[in-house]
Write a protein that holds these residues in place. Structure first.
Motif, mmCIF file in Angstrom:
data_model
loop_
_atom_site.group_PDB
_atom_site.id
_atom_site.type_symbol
_atom_site.label_atom_id
_atom_site.label_comp_id
_atom_site.label_asym_id
_atom_site.label_seq_id
_atom_site.Cartn_x
_atom_site.Cartn_y
_atom_site.Cartn_z
ATOM 1 N N ILE A 115 0.893 -1.156 0.000
ATOM 2 C CA ILE A 115 0.000 0.000 0.000
ATOM 3 C C ILE A 115 0.929 1.202 0.000
ATOM 4 C CG2 ILE A 115 -1.800 1.224 1.234
ATOM 5 C CD1 ILE A 115 -2.952 -1.495 1.729
ATOM 6 N N GLY A 116 1.066 1.829 -1.154
ATOM 7 C CA GLY A 116 2.104 2.839 -1.294
ATOM 8 C C GLY A 116 3.442 2.142 -1.122
ATOM 9 N N ARG A 117 4.254 2.611 -0.176
ATOM 10 C CA ARG A 117 5.555 1.984 0.091
ATOM 11 C C ARG A 117 5.526 1.103 1.330
ATOM 12 N NH1 ARG A 117 9.834 6.715 -0.330
ATOM 13 N NH2 ARG A 117 8.284 7.758 0.920
ATOM 14 N N SER A 118 4.357 0.866 1.896
ATOM 15 C CA SER A 118 4.228 0.006 3.080
ATOM 16 C C SER A 118 3.932 -1.421 2.638
ATOM 17 C CB SER A 118 3.100 0.508 3.980
ATOM 18 O OG SER A 118 3.363 1.804 4.441
ATOM 19 N N MET A 119 4.593 -2.385 3.288
ATOM 20 C CA MET A 119 4.452 -3.787 2.909
ATOM 21 C C MET A 119 3.830 -4.578 4.056
ATOM 22 S SD MET A 119 7.385 -6.513 1.737
ATOM 23 C CE MET A 119 8.293 -6.326 3.253
ATOM 24 N N PHE A 120 2.928 -5.484 3.679
ATOM 25 C CA PHE A 120 2.263 -6.351 4.645
ATOM 26 C C PHE A 120 2.335 -7.784 4.124
ATOM 27 C CE2 PHE A 120 0.356 -2.183 4.728
ATOM 28 C CZ PHE A 120 0.262 -1.897 6.082
ATOM 29 N N TYR A 121 2.652 -8.744 5.015
ATOM 30 C CA TYR A 121 2.665 -10.165 4.664
ATOM 31 C C TYR A 121 1.334 -10.778 5.037
ATOM 32 C CZ TYR A 121 7.765 -10.113 4.245
ATOM 33 O OH TYR A 121 9.053 -9.856 3.874
ATOM 34 N N LEU A 122 0.655 -11.368 4.059
ATOM 35 C CA LEU A 122 -0.531 -12.162 4.381
ATOM 36 C C LEU A 122 -0.051 -13.527 4.859
ATOM 37 C CD1 LEU A 122 -2.911 -11.349 1.398
ATOM 38 C CD2 LEU A 122 -2.986 -10.466 3.710
ATOM 39 N N PRO A 123 -0.777 -14.164 5.758
ATOM 40 C CA PRO A 123 -0.277 -15.432 6.285
ATOM 41 C C PRO A 123 -0.243 -16.548 5.258
ATOM 42 C CG PRO A 123 -2.439 -14.939 7.156
ATOM 43 C CD PRO A 123 -2.002 -13.744 6.385
ATOM 44 N N GLY A 124 -1.073 -16.508 4.218
ATOM 45 C CA GLY A 124 -1.060 -17.580 3.232
ATOM 46 C C GLY A 124 -1.213 -18.917 3.907
ATOM 47 N N ASN A 125 -0.376 -19.882 3.515
ATOM 48 C CA ASN A 125 -0.429 -21.183 4.171
ATOM 49 C C ASN A 125 0.769 -21.368 5.095
ATOM 50 O OD1 ASN A 125 1.252 -21.253 1.996
ATOM 51 N ND2 ASN A 125 0.452 -23.123 1.115
ATOM 52 N N ASN A 126 1.358 -20.253 5.537
ATOM 53 C CA ASN A 126 2.423 -20.289 6.536
ATOM 54 C C ASN A 126 1.810 -20.178 7.921
ATOM 55 O OD1 ASN A 126 4.477 -20.394 4.661
ATOM 56 N ND2 ASN A 126 4.605 -18.184 4.503
ATOM 57 N N PRO A 127 2.520 -20.624 8.947
ATOM 58 C CA PRO A 127 2.017 -20.390 10.304
ATOM 59 C C PRO A 127 2.049 -18.897 10.598
ATOM 60 C CG PRO A 127 4.200 -21.412 10.356
ATOM 61 C CD PRO A 127 3.750 -21.389 8.932
ATOM 62 N N PRO A 128 1.151 -18.399 11.439
ATOM 63 C CA PRO A 128 1.122 -16.964 11.733
ATOM 64 C C PRO A 128 2.474 -16.454 12.239
ATOM 65 C CG PRO A 128 -0.803 -18.043 12.642
ATOM 66 C CD PRO A 128 0.107 -19.124 12.128
ATOM 67 N N MET A 129 2.830 -15.268 11.756
ATOM 68 C CA MET A 129 4.060 -14.622 12.184
ATOM 69 C C MET A 129 3.735 -13.644 13.308
ATOM 70 S SD MET A 129 5.778 -14.026 8.454
ATOM 71 C CE MET A 129 4.293 -13.584 7.568
ATOM 72 N N SER A 130 4.749 -13.112 13.946
ATOM 73 C CA SER A 130 4.531 -12.252 15.113
ATOM 74 C C SER A 130 3.786 -10.966 14.775
ATOM 75 C CB SER A 130 5.872 -11.925 15.764
ATOM 76 O OG SER A 130 6.690 -11.227 14.847
ATOM 77 N N ASP A 131 3.878 -10.474 13.531
ATOM 78 C CA ASP A 131 3.200 -9.222 13.191
ATOM 79 C C ASP A 131 1.814 -9.442 12.593
ATOM 80 O OD1 ASP A 131 4.219 -10.314 10.898
ATOM 81 O OD2 ASP A 131 5.000 -8.447 10.080
ATOM 82 N N ILE A 132 1.262 -10.646 12.752
ATOM 83 C CA ILE A 132 -0.078 -10.964 12.259
ATOM 84 C C ILE A 132 -0.952 -11.349 13.440
ATOM 85 C CG2 ILE A 132 -1.465 -12.572 10.904
ATOM 86 C CD1 ILE A 132 0.854 -12.823 8.992
ATOM 87 N N GLU A 133 -2.075 -10.695 13.541
ATOM 88 C CA GLU A 133 -3.056 -11.070 14.543
ATOM 89 C C GLU A 133 -4.301 -11.547 13.820
ATOM 90 O OE1 GLU A 133 -3.886 -8.016 17.370
ATOM 91 O OE2 GLU A 133 -1.781 -7.477 17.552
ATOM 92 N N TYR A 134 -4.926 -12.567 14.368
ATOM 93 C CA TYR A 134 -6.160 -13.066 13.779
ATOM 94 C C TYR A 134 -7.318 -12.541 14.618
ATOM 95 C CZ TYR A 134 -9.620 -16.178 11.831
ATOM 96 O OH TYR A 134 -10.726 -16.669 11.211
ATOM 97 N N SER A 135 -8.262 -11.920 13.948
ATOM 98 C CA SER A 135 -9.440 -11.383 14.624
ATOM 99 C C SER A 135 -10.648 -12.115 14.076
ATOM 100 C CB SER A 135 -9.545 -9.883 14.336
ATOM 101 O OG SER A 135 -10.736 -9.372 14.857
#
Length: 192
Positions: A115-135
């Motif tokens: 989004i612009g120059r900001s990057m976000f990792y979607l969890p995909g089929n990886n285990p959740p990473m520390s910067d991902i919260e599931y709501s």
């Protein structure tokens, strides 16, 4: 005569150093289960509302292309893989939304959202990473969205030199981008 002999030895050295052709391994197309994590369709319009009330129309451009792994010299294997890119182009002069799926490793794929120059990792089929919260859910404009990922900006802080940039992203696999929160408190949310 001595120069001539050196030139002949040098030429033999150069012709003796050649690489066999690399074996090309085709990773095939990106599986549908991964492509379906990005719900945007090519040519379709998607609306987002700014926290100030402005409704912005985004047009989706979605395409796939083949790429090859990089090799500087004499690689034994070259990997051919598919990349799927989705770009949401706004009708108002703000940033594009860009979602990239790289099919080089579909067992550990994580779509990237820019989004612009900001990057976000979607969890995909990886285990959740520390910067991902599931709501479980979020309510916007009297509509409930379920299975939401709350993502924090993963870009290097030095990369975001602007004072205002995307700080948080709310995403689900059914609707895509649900909400974007900027560092100044402004937001963009899906408008349906």
């Amino acid at each position: 005569m001595r120069k001539f002999l050196i030139i002949i030895i040098f030429c033999q050295f150069l012709t003796g150093c050649h690489c066999d052709d690399a074996v090309v391994i085709d990773m095939g197309p990106i599986p549908e289960r991964i492509l379906s994590q990005v719900p945007y369709e090519n040519g379709k319009h998607y609306l987002f509302q700014h926290s100030g009330g402005l409704i912005i129309d985004f047009v989706a451009e979605r395409l796939s292309r083949n790429e090859n792994s990089w090799c500087e010299r004499c690689c034994q294997f070259l990997y051919k893989y598919q990349v799927n890119e989705t770009i949401l182009h706004p009708d108002y002069p703000i940033f594009d939304f860009n979602i990239l799926i790289n099919g080089q490793d579909t067992l550990h794929s994580s779509p990237l959202v820019w989004i612009g120059r900001s990057m976000f990792y979607l969890p995909g089929n990886n285990p959740p990473m520390s910067d991902i919260e599931y709501s479980d859910s979020i309510k916007l404009n009297k509509k409930w969205y379920y299975g939401i990922y709350a993502l924090k900006n993963s870009s290097d802080p030095m990369f975001n030199r602007d004072s205002i940039y995307s700080d948080s992203l709310y995403y689900n696999n059914k609707s895509g981008i649900i909400r974007i929160v900027m560092t100044n408190g402004e937001s963009y949310q899906v408008y349906e």
